[in-house]
Design an enzyme around this catalytic site. Structure first.
Site, PDB file in Angstrom:
ATOM      1  N   TYR A 154       0.843  -1.211   0.000  1.00 35.49           N
ATOM      2  CA  TYR A 154       0.000   0.000   0.000  1.00 35.49           C
ATOM      3  C   TYR A 154       0.876   1.258   0.000  1.00 35.49           C
ATOM      4  O   TYR A 154       0.489   2.304  -0.495  1.00 35.49           O
ATOM      5  CB  TYR A 154      -0.943  -0.037   1.203  1.00 35.49           C
ATOM      6  CG  TYR A 154      -2.171   0.842   1.081  1.00 35.49           C
ATOM      7  CD1 TYR A 154      -2.992   0.805  -0.028  1.00 35.49           C
ATOM      8  CD2 TYR A 154      -2.525   1.709   2.112  1.00 35.49           C
ATOM      9  CE1 TYR A 154      -4.125   1.603  -0.126  1.00 35.49           C
ATOM     10  CE2 TYR A 154      -3.657   2.515   2.033  1.00 35.49           C
ATOM     11  CZ  TYR A 154      -4.447   2.451   0.912  1.00 35.49           C
ATOM     12  OH  TYR A 154      -5.572   3.244   0.825  1.00 35.49           O
ATOM     13  N   LYS A 161      -2.949   8.376   3.332  1.00 40.55           N
ATOM     14  CA  LYS A 161      -4.135   8.172   4.185  1.00 40.55           C
ATOM     15  C   LYS A 161      -3.851   8.594   5.627  1.00 40.55           C
ATOM     16  O   LYS A 161      -4.729   9.144   6.296  1.00 40.55           O
ATOM     17  CB  LYS A 161      -4.589   6.710   4.133  1.00 40.55           C
ATOM     18  CG  LYS A 161      -5.238   6.294   2.814  1.00 40.55           C
ATOM     19  CD  LYS A 161      -6.472   7.121   2.492  1.00 40.55           C
ATOM     20  CE  LYS A 161      -7.287   6.554   1.357  1.00 40.55           C
ATOM     21  NZ  LYS A 161      -8.291   7.515   0.854  1.00 40.55           N
TER      22      LYS A 161
HETATM   23  N1  NAD Z   1     -12.177   0.538  -2.420  1.00 36.67           N
HETATM   24  C1  NAD Z   1     -11.600   0.321  -1.244  1.00 36.67           C
HETATM   25  O1  NAD Z   1     -11.201  -0.798  -0.919  1.00 36.67           O
HETATM   26  C2  NAD Z   1     -11.445   1.458  -0.271  1.00 36.67           C
HETATM   27  C3  NAD Z   1     -11.247   1.164   1.080  1.00 36.67           C
HETATM   28  C4  NAD Z   1     -11.080   2.225   1.982  1.00 36.67           C
HETATM   29  C5  NAD Z   1     -11.098   3.530   1.515  1.00 36.67           C
HETATM   30  N2  NAD Z   1     -11.285   3.769   0.170  1.00 36.67           N
HETATM   31  C6  NAD Z   1     -11.293   5.164  -0.266  1.00 36.67           C
HETATM   32  O2  NAD Z   1     -12.578   5.510  -0.742  1.00 36.67           O
HETATM   33  C7  NAD Z   1     -12.461   6.633  -1.607  1.00 36.67           C
HETATM   34  C8  NAD Z   1     -13.256   6.360  -2.863  1.00 36.67           C
HETATM   35  O3  NAD Z   1     -12.670   5.315  -3.606  1.00 36.67           O
HETATM   36  P1  NAD Z   1     -13.493   4.133  -4.257  1.00 36.67           P
HETATM   37  O4  NAD Z   1     -12.930   2.880  -3.719  1.00 36.67           O
HETATM   38  O5  NAD Z   1     -14.931   4.389  -4.200  1.00 36.67           O
HETATM   39  O6  NAD Z   1     -12.966   4.175  -5.785  1.00 36.67           O
HETATM   40  P2  NAD Z   1     -13.472   4.981  -7.070  1.00 36.67           P
HETATM   41  O7  NAD Z   1     -12.437   4.720  -8.121  1.00 36.67           O
HETATM   42  O8  NAD Z   1     -14.861   4.641  -7.386  1.00 36.67           O
HETATM   43  O9  NAD Z   1     -13.389   6.510  -6.576  1.00 36.67           O
HETATM   44  C9  NAD Z   1     -12.182   7.261  -6.553  1.00 36.67           C
HETATM   45  C10 NAD Z   1     -12.553   8.637  -7.063  1.00 36.67           C
HETATM   46  O10 NAD Z   1     -11.459   9.552  -6.955  1.00 36.67           O
HETATM   47  C11 NAD Z   1     -11.647  10.479  -8.013  1.00 36.67           C
HETATM   48  N3  NAD Z   1     -10.455  11.288  -8.268  1.00 36.67           N
HETATM   49  C12 NAD Z   1      -9.203  10.855  -8.545  1.00 36.67           C
HETATM   50  N4  NAD Z   1      -8.406  11.921  -8.789  1.00 36.67           N
HETATM   51  C13 NAD Z   1      -9.179  13.053  -8.635  1.00 36.67           C
HETATM   52  C14 NAD Z   1      -8.952  14.447  -8.754  1.00 36.67           C
HETATM   53  N5  NAD Z   1      -7.733  14.951  -9.093  1.00 36.67           N
HETATM   54  N6  NAD Z   1      -9.977  15.306  -8.500  1.00 36.67           N
HETATM   55  C15 NAD Z   1     -11.201  14.846  -8.161  1.00 36.67           C
HETATM   56  N7  NAD Z   1     -11.493  13.527  -8.056  1.00 36.67           N
HETATM   57  C16 NAD Z   1     -10.481  12.642  -8.289  1.00 36.67           C
HETATM   58  C17 NAD Z   1     -12.002   9.580  -9.191  1.00 36.67           C
HETATM   59  O11 NAD Z   1     -12.586  10.316 -10.260  1.00 36.67           O
HETATM   60  C18 NAD Z   1     -12.982   8.625  -8.534  1.00 36.67           C
HETATM   61  O12 NAD Z   1     -14.299   9.104  -8.662  1.00 36.67           O
HETATM   62  C19 NAD Z   1     -10.963   6.851  -1.846  1.00 36.67           C
HETATM   63  O13 NAD Z   1     -10.487   7.839  -0.947  1.00 36.67           O
HETATM   64  C20 NAD Z   1     -10.386   5.503  -1.437  1.00 36.67           C
HETATM   65  O14 NAD Z   1      -9.036   5.572  -1.065  1.00 36.67           O
HETATM   66  C21 NAD Z   1     -11.474   2.765  -0.724  1.00 36.67           C
END
Ligand code: NAD
Length: 255
Positions: A154, A161
């Site tokens: 990671y 994070k």
């Molecule tokens: N999927 C997992 O396992 C998980 C677990 C814990 C936390 N998260 C966190 O949840 C959040 C959402 O991720 P997700 O898993 O729904 O994936 P996702 O790919 O659906 O969403 C990520 C989003 O970030 C946006 N993004 C990236 N660069 C950007 C920028 N410069 N300006 C504006 N938007 C931007 C993308 O367009 C996308 O909509 C993230 O912070 C991720 O780290 C995800």
């Protein structure tokens, strides 16, 4: 209008597919009485198509969180749809390929800087851009992957994070006077587009499947979305600077 979020006006960032955590949040929020405005990044026609799949098609505003001009214009763009904001959801993360996957010692500052700007600093940028629309009782919620420990592969995303979690505590500190809360939801692994770009993501999946006391569904973001909606609601009025785990209890159990 009835429901947990009746009458709340929310800005939800981070929808890119209908598997996005943000999509679940927007859907659940609408089902619970909220009016939702989305922001989209990059592939706007895709985001607009996905926005139409919500129970109530939501307006989409373009926002790249690294684009100061778009941040400066955000409040006015939001005002075209709602007269203020009761809640803001930051569901954004990105790190260049070389920042994840084991090259921790080789990742350049430029690569780390990009990860931190999009995934960490943007929490403050988004909050500041929305502040003119917010008042006491407002709530800002961000998405993290519990950064109190290091996970193989990671790498710099974990560092980003950790910074995000800290930024949330500092926002709680600086916005408390205005009665605005800032909290994190720490989700377990979910199969989203962002997850696909994490090398070794299947190791997380296996670990959670084996260890989470409540079990963990890798394809169901709704439990996470429920926690986000709860923190956006009036039912956590004295909670700020907090990180709520929605991970099946994984974080509480020793390896
Ligand atoms: N999927 C997992 O396992 C998980 C677990 C814990 C936390 N998260 C966190 O949840 C959040 C959402 O991720 P997700 O898993 O729904 O994936 P996702 O790919 O659906 O969403 C990520 C989003 O970030 C946006 N993004 C990236 N660069 C950007 C920028 N410069 N300006 C504006 N938007 C931007 C993308 O367009 C996308 O909509 C993230 O912070 C991720 O780290 C995800």
């Amino acid at each position: 209008m009835s429901g947990l979020l009746a009458g709340k006006r929310l800005l939800v960032t981070g929808v890119i597919t209908d598997a996005s955590i943000a999509f679940s949040v927007a859907k659940l929020a609408q089902e619970n009485g909220a009016k939702v405005v989305l922001t989209g990044f990059g592939r706007m026609s895709l985001v607009e198509r996905i926005a139409k799949r919500l129970p109530e098609p939501a307006p989409v505003i373009e926002l790249d969180v690294t684009n100061q001009e778009q941040l400066d214009g955000l409040a006015d763009r939001v005002r075209e749809h709602v007269d203020g904001l009761d809640g803001v959801v930051h569901s954004i993360g990105f790190a260049p390929q070389n920042a994840l996957g084991g090259a921790f010692l080789e990742t350049t500052w430029e690569e780390v800087a990009q990860a931190l700007q999009v995934s960490t600093y943007s929490y403050k940028s988004l909050a500041a851009a929305c502040l003119p629309l917010m008042q006491a009782g407002g709530s800002i919620v961000g998405m993290t992957f519990d950064a109190t420990k290091a996970y193989p592969l990671y790498d710099w995303m974990g560092v980003a994070k950790a910074g995000l979690e800290s930024a949330s505590r500092y926002l709680a500190l600086h916005l408390g006077k205005q009665g605005i809360r800032s909290n994190m939801v720490s989700a377990g692994p979910l199969r989203t587009m962002a997850a696909k770009s994490i090398p070794g993501f299947s190791d997380f999946e296996d670990a959670w499947t084996q260890r989470a006391p409540l079990g963990w569904n890798l394809t169901d973001p709704e439990p996470t979305a429920r926690a986000v909606c709860a923190l956006l609601s009036d039912w956590f009025p004295a909670t700020t600077g907090e990180m709520v785990h929605v991970d099946g209890g994984y974080h509480a159990i020793a390896a």
